[in-house]
Design an enzyme around this catalytic site. Structure first.
Site, PDB file in Angstrom:
ATOM      1  N   GLU A   1     -35.614  10.275   0.146  1.00 43.22           N
ATOM      2  CA  GLU A   1     -35.430  10.188   1.767  1.00 43.22           C
ATOM      3  C   GLU A   1     -34.277  10.830   2.137  1.00 43.22           C
ATOM      4  OE1 GLU A   1     -37.919   5.940   2.154  1.00 43.22           O
ATOM      5  OE2 GLU A   1     -35.894   6.432   3.432  1.00 43.22           O
TER       6      GLU A   1
ATOM      7  N   CYS B   1     -27.884  12.637   6.191  1.00 45.12           N
ATOM      8  CA  CYS B   1     -27.536  11.634   4.937  1.00 45.12           C
ATOM      9  C   CYS B   1     -28.535  12.224   3.719  1.00 45.12           C
ATOM     10  CB  CYS B   1     -27.815  10.458   5.285  1.00 45.12           C
ATOM     11  SG  CYS B   1     -27.338   9.159   3.907  1.00 45.12           S
TER      12      CYS B   1
ATOM     13  N   CYS C   1     -31.621   5.909  -8.976  1.00 41.86           N
ATOM     14  CA  CYS C   1     -30.228   5.833  -9.529  1.00 41.86           C
ATOM     15  C   CYS C   1     -30.126   4.920 -10.658  1.00 41.86           C
ATOM     16  CB  CYS C   1     -29.575   5.145  -8.083  1.00 41.86           C
ATOM     17  SG  CYS C   1     -27.575   5.312  -8.502  1.00 41.86           S
TER      18      CYS C   1
ATOM     19  N   CYS D   1     -26.254  -1.027  -8.366  1.00 42.91           N
ATOM     20  CA  CYS D   1     -25.089  -1.667  -7.442  1.00 42.91           C
ATOM     21  C   CYS D   1     -26.100  -2.783  -6.836  1.00 42.91           C
ATOM     22  CB  CYS D   1     -24.477  -0.908  -6.361  1.00 42.91           C
ATOM     23  SG  CYS D   1     -23.684   0.623  -6.993  1.00 42.91           S
TER      24      CYS D   1
ATOM     25  N   CYS E   1     -27.686  -2.609  -3.315  1.00 39.64           N
ATOM     26  CA  CYS E   1     -28.518  -1.462  -2.991  1.00 39.64           C
ATOM     27  C   CYS E   1     -30.064  -1.386  -2.975  1.00 39.64           C
ATOM     28  CB  CYS E   1     -27.720  -0.324  -3.811  1.00 39.64           C
ATOM     29  SG  CYS E   1     -28.515   1.345  -3.300  1.00 39.64           S
TER      30      CYS E   1
ATOM     31  N   CYS F   1     -27.841   2.277   5.930  1.00 40.75           N
ATOM     32  CA  CYS F   1     -27.449   2.101   4.483  1.00 40.75           C
ATOM     33  C   CYS F   1     -28.128   1.287   3.445  1.00 40.75           C
ATOM     34  CB  CYS F   1     -25.738   1.897   4.568  1.00 40.75           C
ATOM     35  SG  CYS F   1     -24.836   3.199   5.350  1.00 40.75           S
TER      36      CYS F   1
HETATM   37  N1  SAH Z   1     -24.014   6.455  -5.271  1.00 41.79           N
HETATM   38  C1  SAH Z   1     -23.178   6.946  -4.316  1.00 41.79           C
HETATM   39  C2  SAH Z   1     -23.804   7.270  -2.883  1.00 41.79           C
HETATM   40  C3  SAH Z   1     -24.921   6.297  -2.556  1.00 41.79           C
HETATM   41  S1  SAH Z   1     -24.693   4.953  -1.672  1.00 41.79           S
HETATM   42  C4  SAH Z   1     -22.215   5.742  -3.890  1.00 41.79           C
HETATM   43  O1  SAH Z   1     -22.316   4.593  -4.387  1.00 41.79           O
HETATM   44  O2  SAH Z   1     -21.229   6.001  -3.128  1.00 41.79           O
HETATM   45  C5  SAH Z   1     -23.895   5.391  -0.151  1.00 41.79           C
HETATM   46  C6  SAH Z   1     -23.153   4.468   0.570  1.00 41.79           C
HETATM   47  O3  SAH Z   1     -23.990   3.257   1.341  1.00 41.79           O
HETATM   48  C7  SAH Z   1     -22.129   3.770  -0.269  1.00 41.79           C
HETATM   49  O4  SAH Z   1     -20.901   3.492   0.371  1.00 41.79           O
HETATM   50  C8  SAH Z   1     -22.921   2.154  -0.582  1.00 41.79           C
HETATM   51  O5  SAH Z   1     -21.971   1.305  -0.940  1.00 41.79           O
HETATM   52  C9  SAH Z   1     -23.569   1.896   0.859  1.00 41.79           C
HETATM   53  N2  SAH Z   1     -24.470   1.100   0.777  1.00 41.79           N
HETATM   54  C10 SAH Z   1     -25.666   1.010  -0.208  1.00 41.79           C
HETATM   55  N3  SAH Z   1     -26.284  -0.214  -0.093  1.00 41.79           N
HETATM   56  C11 SAH Z   1     -25.762  -1.001   1.437  1.00 41.79           C
HETATM   57  C12 SAH Z   1     -26.289  -1.992   2.128  1.00 41.79           C
HETATM   58  N4  SAH Z   1     -27.320  -2.707   1.652  1.00 41.79           N
HETATM   59  N5  SAH Z   1     -25.421  -2.258   2.910  1.00 41.79           N
HETATM   60  C13 SAH Z   1     -24.528  -1.374   3.627  1.00 41.79           C
HETATM   61  N6  SAH Z   1     -24.220  -0.535   2.749  1.00 41.79           N
HETATM   62  C14 SAH Z   1     -24.718  -0.026   1.516  1.00 41.79           C
END
Ligand code: SAH
Length: 351
Positions: free
Chosen positions: A93, A106, A113, A117, A120, A343
């Site tokens: 996406e 974005c 991935c 995390c 995520c 995000c």
């Molecule tokens: N792997 C990279 C890029 C992808 S995540 C990284 O970790 O930075 C991009 C951004 O989205 C990151 O700052 C991540 O922490 C944020 N993000 C991911 N899941 C989220 C969620 N459920 N709510 C808010 N931000 C989120």
């Protein structure tokens, strides 16, 4: 001979290939303009290239275009989310976020991935593969073609995947984004966001590029960060911050630390104080993001049933502690929430 994906080549590489085929190297500049500025869909569109040479191009190269399986546009702010299908059937996406004269895309850097995390939406799907340079470029080509009236001014690698894990392809794509004869997007308007892959941060500082670096920190406390961002066990907070300080010293660039605030996990006064203690004397920015509930994943409440999405008051208190201590902090505006383009919601939400 196998045909070559023309978007996998830098301008210099294309020039050399063209010379090998008996054409002038300068044609690479013309072809780049057709592909990345005029968004040509085929070699036949390249009308100022002699017909004979277009035939040579067709015999030796191919030109892909990504297919959007679906798209969703927010009525509130024009945010548009795209679901793309790749040649091998995988999906990724990208999200277009228009804002006045600014237009940000974005971008995803991988299918899935590896880093899992805890908050995520990409995490439950695991890792499939890196995107090719051409696929990363295709995300922008598609969005640019779909929004001819908007300017694409900023790119952020904050979609699916870890850009530092697909370093070469991401950097090759960035050089083409940057090229005044292609997308002409200044490096300072391109952001790489990493979950804290130290070797990537070390490598990036040697590139001499002015790209923006964001580091997804999410906690200054080592144990808390390990529970949110498991790669912290390999690259702990102390080492990560040391690498970030080196990066800033060597490049003069200011890093943005992303902090997704999750109520009850990293949102207390002690958490904000720990952040002040960690970053206090460092030249950096902090970007606080409200946890975006990963709806289809069900992780919207804590084990005691309380919401883990912070209120605006919670965020204000957290930010105040940082501000009072002189930390340069902002709150990220949430966009495209009603289309699940916020995000961490990419790919998981059903179209
Ligand atoms: N792997 C990279 C890029 C992808 S995540 C990284 O970790 O930075 C991009 C951004 O989205 C990151 O700052 C991540 O922490 C944020 N993000 C991911 N899941 C989220 C969620 N459920 N709510 C808010 N931000 C989120």
């Amino acid at each position: 001979m196998d045909k070559i994906d023309i978007k996998s080549l830098s301008k210099e590489e294309l020039g050399l290939r063209l010379e090998g085929l008996g054409a002038e190297a300068y044609r690479s500049r013309q072809i780049f303009k057709w592909i990345y500025v005029k968004l040509a869909k085929s070699f036949d569109d390249m009308t100022d290239i002699p017909v004979g040479m277009r035939d040579t191009l067709k015999k030796n190269f191919y030109l892909t275009r990504m297919t959007a399986l679906d798209s969703k546009c927010s009525k509130l702010d024009g945010t548009t989310k795209y679901l793309f299908s790749l040649e091998d059937g995988n999906t990724i996406e990208a999200v277009f976020l228009p804002e006045g004269k600014r237009g940000t895309i974005c971008l995803s850097s991988q299918v899935g991935c590896k880093y899992g995390c805890s908050f995520c939406a990409s995490a439950p799907f695991g890792f499939v593969r890196n995107l090719t340079t051409s696929e990363i470029l295709d995300e922008v080509i598609h969005v640019k073609a779909a929004h001819p009236k908007d300017r694409i001014t900023n790119l952020v690698f904050m979609g699916i995947g870890e850009p530092m894990d697909n370093y070469s392809n991401v950097l090759e794509a960035i050089r083409i984004f940057n090229d005044p004869g292609a997308f002409n997007i200044g490096a300072r308007r391109i952001t790489i966001s990493t979950c804290g892959i130290i070797p990537g941060i070390e490598r990036l500082q040697k590139e001499g590029l002015q790209v923006e670096l964001s580091v997804s920190l999410h906690s200054a406390k080592n144990d808390v960060r390990s529970s949110l961002v498991p790669i912290n066990k390999k690259y702990p907070v102390k080492d990560l911050i040391a690498a970030c300080k080196d990066y800033t010293r060597n490049t003069g660039r200011v890093i943005t630390f992303e902090y997704v605030m999750i109520k009850g996990e990293n949102s207390s006064k002690a958490d904000s104080q720990a952040l002040v203690d960690l970053l206090g004397c460092m030249k950096c920015k902090v970007n606080v993001i409200s946890y975006n509930p990963v709806r289809s994943y069900g992780r919207t409440i804590a084990s005691n049933g309380a919401s883990i999405q912070p209120s605006s008051g919670d965020i204000r208190c957290f930010i105040d502690v940082l501000k009072k201590s002189g930390v340069n902090v902002t709150k990220r505006k949430s966009k495209g929430e009603e289309i699940d383009a916020g995000c961490g919601q990419l790919r998981i939400s059903k179209f």
